[in-house]
Design an enzyme around this catalytic site. Structure first.
Site, PDB file in Angstrom:
ATOM      1  N   ASN A 199     102.199  -9.000  30.670  1.00 48.85           N
ATOM      2  CA  ASN A 199     102.764  -7.812  30.350  1.00 48.85           C
ATOM      3  C   ASN A 199     104.329  -7.894  30.384  1.00 48.85           C
ATOM      4  O   ASN A 199     104.535  -7.744  31.258  1.00 48.85           O
ATOM      5  CB  ASN A 199     102.668  -6.679  30.409  1.00 48.85           C
ATOM      6  CG  ASN A 199     101.402  -6.427  30.158  1.00 48.85           C
ATOM      7  OD1 ASN A 199     100.277  -6.857  28.362  1.00 48.85           O
ATOM      8  ND2 ASN A 199     100.140  -5.693  30.410  1.00 48.85           N
ATOM      9  N   GLU A 283      98.055  -5.820  22.485  1.00 50.18           N
ATOM     10  CA  GLU A 283      97.919  -4.490  23.634  1.00 50.18           C
ATOM     11  C   GLU A 283      99.650  -3.992  23.763  1.00 50.18           C
ATOM     12  O   GLU A 283      99.808  -3.980  24.929  1.00 50.18           O
ATOM     13  CB  GLU A 283      97.651  -4.518  25.061  1.00 50.18           C
ATOM     14  CG  GLU A 283      96.170  -5.002  25.082  1.00 50.18           C
ATOM     15  CD  GLU A 283      95.709  -4.644  26.175  1.00 50.18           C
ATOM     16  OE1 GLU A 283      95.891  -5.288  26.934  1.00 50.18           O
ATOM     17  OE2 GLU A 283      94.251  -4.044  26.288  1.00 50.18           O
ATOM     18  N   ASP A 362      86.610  -7.804  28.781  1.00 52.51           N
ATOM     19  CA  ASP A 362      87.994  -7.697  29.706  1.00 52.51           C
ATOM     20  C   ASP A 362      86.966  -7.920  30.569  1.00 52.51           C
ATOM     21  O   ASP A 362      87.353  -6.717  31.441  1.00 52.51           O
ATOM     22  CB  ASP A 362      88.104  -6.753  28.846  1.00 52.51           C
ATOM     23  CG  ASP A 362      89.856  -6.161  30.011  1.00 52.51           C
ATOM     24  OD1 ASP A 362      89.796  -7.290  30.573  1.00 52.51           O
ATOM     25  OD2 ASP A 362      90.207  -5.711  29.200  1.00 52.51           O
ATOM     26  N   GLU A 384      89.863 -18.465  31.354  1.00 48.98           N
ATOM     27  CA  GLU A 384      90.685 -17.186  32.232  1.00 48.98           C
ATOM     28  C   GLU A 384      89.921 -16.535  32.980  1.00 48.98           C
ATOM     29  O   GLU A 384      88.754 -15.486  32.621  1.00 48.98           O
ATOM     30  CB  GLU A 384      91.515 -16.853  31.659  1.00 48.98           C
ATOM     31  CG  GLU A 384      92.637 -15.043  32.214  1.00 48.98           C
ATOM     32  CD  GLU A 384      93.042 -14.343  31.639  1.00 48.98           C
ATOM     33  OE1 GLU A 384      94.035 -14.703  30.042  1.00 48.98           O
ATOM     34  OE2 GLU A 384      93.453 -13.094  31.439  1.00 48.98           O
ATOM     35  N   GLU A 390      89.510  -6.152  38.745  1.00 51.07           N
ATOM     36  CA  GLU A 390      90.393  -4.644  38.378  1.00 51.07           C
ATOM     37  C   GLU A 390      88.652  -4.326  37.982  1.00 51.07           C
ATOM     38  O   GLU A 390      88.261  -2.609  38.423  1.00 51.07           O
ATOM     39  CB  GLU A 390      90.854  -5.333  37.222  1.00 51.07           C
ATOM     40  CG  GLU A 390      90.926  -4.211  36.325  1.00 51.07           C
ATOM     41  CD  GLU A 390      91.392  -4.454  34.371  1.00 51.07           C
ATOM     42  OE1 GLU A 390      91.411  -6.004  34.464  1.00 51.07           O
ATOM     43  OE2 GLU A 390      91.539  -3.514  33.964  1.00 51.07           O
ATOM     44  N   GLU A 511      76.889  -4.481  39.878  1.00 56.95           N
ATOM     45  CA  GLU A 511      75.797  -4.440  38.825  1.00 56.95           C
ATOM     46  C   GLU A 511      75.039  -3.755  39.027  1.00 56.95           C
ATOM     47  O   GLU A 511      75.147  -2.744  37.722  1.00 56.95           O
ATOM     48  CB  GLU A 511      75.040  -5.834  38.872  1.00 56.95           C
ATOM     49  CG  GLU A 511      75.008  -6.195  37.223  1.00 56.95           C
ATOM     50  CD  GLU A 511      74.264  -7.320  36.848  1.00 56.95           C
ATOM     51  OE1 GLU A 511      73.935  -7.719  37.191  1.00 56.95           O
ATOM     52  OE2 GLU A 511      74.310  -7.687  35.446  1.00 56.95           O
TER      53      GLU A 511
END
Ligand code: GCU
Length: 678
Positions: A199, A283, A362, A384, A390, A511
């Site tokens: 970004n 985004e 994501d 990627e 996150e 998880e």
């Protein structure tokens, strides 16, 4: 800010067990002959000296330099040589072997030699008898890239370990830490680093201007000495924002010339630059869609500008509609990347690479592999992954990610009509499937200016493991964990077994107490830490669980959103059918009733309850196991990680109770074991 040495905190090892062997390791390693010249060779020599001195406690004499020295030294020693002769060596690969009293480190590139030195250091730390070594290693992937999401104000998007060590208050920082960081990265085989966030905000748009180019040049030099290329993220609309043009249309002649001039100027000052990374039409970022152009139009325009200088243009495929109406059940965010990019296959310039997130959503704890892998056959692609935690505990909760990345790499995409021909993700990103050179992996990093670099000391294993995996995907997750533990903590057997055990179970534990069976999300909006089941349910981001009183999950079959059809056969049918869909992804692909009986013989609702109770118990056990390591590992590490386990415990309990309560209230189904649900 001070900083630790991470896995390069070498310490002196005991070599007594080798004392009875013919050659003294100390003597062998004291004498180095260098038959090559170059900047990275100089680095390799320095790194060798550091490793030998700190691990073996010796002083190294560097004998001769230059490729003309071919006479064998009379005494035992170590030889660095650049050779074109070794047919089994690929670019940046290396051999370490012993012959005629000499330990050879040979490679056909300078970087290869540097990697050999770091490999030798790992073997030294292992305490093995070096003359026994006979290793040939070639990096599996050509591009082994780290993505920083660092902003120039010093903050880090999704950073969980302090602030940026590259930027502060709009300035580029030049400190010893940069050198220390680059050493860490080179030691695990990284050869490309993108220093700023995808970004690209206003300030970072100016990175490509004279305001910052001299500073970038300094970085490029420090990086280059370790065989690493500097990359930067650029703003697709820079021609408007800093070039004062009225447009960023990639087919406009003015825009094309503006970028050509800009890139020429950048390379005049920073000829070592690797290239650009771009997040476009995603985004809120600008992109070619504004002008009715395709993603290929946008990427190729920049690719062509970089081409004369050997630069690469890396274009992200994370393109989707982030303004979805939650009422709309037809639109499926999971389908977006494939829909935008599949038909463009084959239309990208040679120096353009598509960067594809591992999953179609994501970075959730469990997702299927993006169908673009195996969908694109004539396009350079890199995988990627997110090293930063996150959605995986934010470096408070321990979550070892290498097992997950290995699953992704081993996923068979069935890209060839001859189904016996292998086209795993690994084949694709290592260039074997479609014979691409420009491919590899990109990892969104988890570093910051915390003393230990990664907040949780245990999170460093993900950074370490990422690099090792790009280089040697044959290593098992456990081997990588053990290697990291030896290098960082201790090789004491209790430490080794306890930490390996914690790491190897950590993903499954995480998880269990968070989102069930691949459905994803259910996180606190924005921060993405902790549970909020409906946090994104009535929002615009395309991330829904669709739970009601009967069941939950998204029907992505042919009867539903049709996402399963994006996979090649037999994967498409496997996912499409509830009975053959891997159970850990059941709710990603299917809408399932709470009373559906799973392969374990349990109903879905009971599975949810059980895994959530188990997950919390497992965290309790990990915390206990860790506590038993007191006095066995450095005190500060012991304390810091202990504190993280307390946070993880709270988080796990919160997840368990919120998830169980939510689904108990929705379904009305009692827990068979009568445990406390609110
Ligand atoms: C995620 C993340 C964002 C990031 C984005 C991306 O959505 O939450 O912070 O910008 O991924 O990968 O571009």
């Amino acid at each position: 800010m001070s900083y630790g040495k991470g896995w390069l905190a070498y310490h002196k090892i005991k070599t007594e067990k080798n004392d009875s062997r013919q050659i003294s390791i100390q003597k062998l390693c004291s004498f180095l002959t260098v038959r090559a010249k170059g900047k990275i060779i100089d680095t390799a020599v320095e790194e060798y000296r550091t490793a030998a001195e700190q691990i073996l406690g010796i002083t190294v004499t560097v004998n001769e330099r230059g490729s003309s020295v071919s006479k064998q030294p009379a005494v035992p020693g170590v030889i660095f040589e650049l050779t074109e002769k070794a047919p089994d060596l690929k670019k940046d690969g290396f051999r370490i072997f012993f012959a005629e009293n000499q330990l050879f480190l040979s490679a056909n590139t300078e970087s290869g030699l540097l990697y050999a030195v770091f490999e030798l250091a790992r073997r030294m730390m292992d305490g093995i008898y070096l003359p026994d070594l006979d290793i040939t290693t070639n990096p599996a992937m050509n591009l082994r890239m780290i993505n920083h999401w660092d902003n120039m104000d010093g903050s880090i998007e999704r950073g969980y370990s302090g602030n940026s060590f590259f930027f502060k208050e709009g300035q580029i920082l030049h400190s010893d830490r940069i050198h220390a960081y680059v050493r860490l990265m080179a030691s695990i085989g990284i050869n490309a680093i993108v220093i700023n966030n995808v970004n690209v905000h206003e300030r970072e748009s100016y990175l490509i201007t004279d305001k910052y180019l001299d500073s970038l040049k300094k970085y490029a030099d420090v990086f280059a000495a370790y065989g690493i290329q500097l990359y930067i993220c650029v703003n697709f609309a820079a021609s408007i924002d800093i070039g004062s043009l009225p447009t960023a249309d990639p087919l406009s002649g003015d825009v094309i010339s503006w970028w050509q001039d800009t890139v020429r100027h950048i390379y005049d000052i920073v000829p070592e630059l690797g290239g650009f990374v771009v997040k476009a039409d995603s985004e809120g970022r600008p992109g070619p869609f504004t002008y009715g152009r395709t993603q290929a139009d946008g990427a190729n325009m920049l690719g062509r500008a970089l081409k004369p200088y050997g630069g690469l243009l890396i274009w992200r495929c994370f393109v989707y509609n982030c303004g979805q109406d939650w009422r709309d059940r037809k639109t499926d965010r999971a389908k977006a990347s494939y829909d935008y990019f599949k038909d463009l296959d084959g239309s990208f310039e040679e120096n353009v690479i598509l960067q594809i997130k591992n999953g179609p959503m994501d970075f959730q704890i469990r997702e299927p592999v993006s169908p673009l892998f195996g969908g694109l056959k004539n396009t350079n692609s890199i995988l990627e992954v997110q090293i930063a935690g996150e959605y995986t505990g934010q470096q408070k909760d321990v979550c070892y990610l290498v097992p997950m990345w290995k699953e992704i790499l081993e996923f068979e995409t069935y890209a060839f009509s001859d189904k016996d021909k292998s086209s795993t993700v690994r084949d694709i990103v290592s260039g074997n499937a479609f014979r691409n050179i420009n491919c590899g992996m990109a990892g969104v990093t988890n570093t910051g200016n915390d003393y230990n670099w990664t907040g949780n000391d245990l999170a460093a294993v993900n950074l370490y493991g990422y690099g090792r995996l790009c280089f040697c995907p044959d290593m098992t997750a456990e081997q990588i964990a053990r290697e990291w533990i030896t290098m960082t903590l201790s090789s004491d057997s209790q430490v080794m077994n306890t930490v390996t055990n914690i790491l190897m179970h950590s993903r499954s534990t995480y998880e269990k107490y968070t989102v069930p069976l691949g459905i994803g999300w259910m996180v606190t909006p924005h921060s993405h830490y902790g549970p909020d089941v409906d946090g994104y349910e009535y929002d615009k981001w395309g991330t829904y669980h669709r739970a009601d009183r009967n069941g939950l999950g998204v029907d992505r079959t042919k009867k539903g959103t049709g996402f399963t059809a994006q996979y090649n056969e037999p994967n498409a049918s496997m996912y499409n059918n509830m009975d053959t869909c891997p159970e850990e992804l059941l709710l990603f692909f299917h809408r399932v009733r709470y009373d559906k009986v799973l392969k374990t013989g349990k109903t879905l609702i009971q599975h949810i309850y059980d895994t959530h109770f188990e997950g919390v118990e497992e965290v309790k056990n990990m915390r206990k196991e860790w506590a038993a390591l007191e006095n066995k590992i450095p005190e500060d590490v012991f304390r810091r990680v202990g504190e993280r386990f307390e946070m993880q415990m709270q988080n796990a309990v919160e997840w368990r109770d919120r998830i169980n309560t939510y689904f108990y209230r929705m379904s009305g189904a009692k827990d068979e074991k009568g445990r406390k649900i609110y």
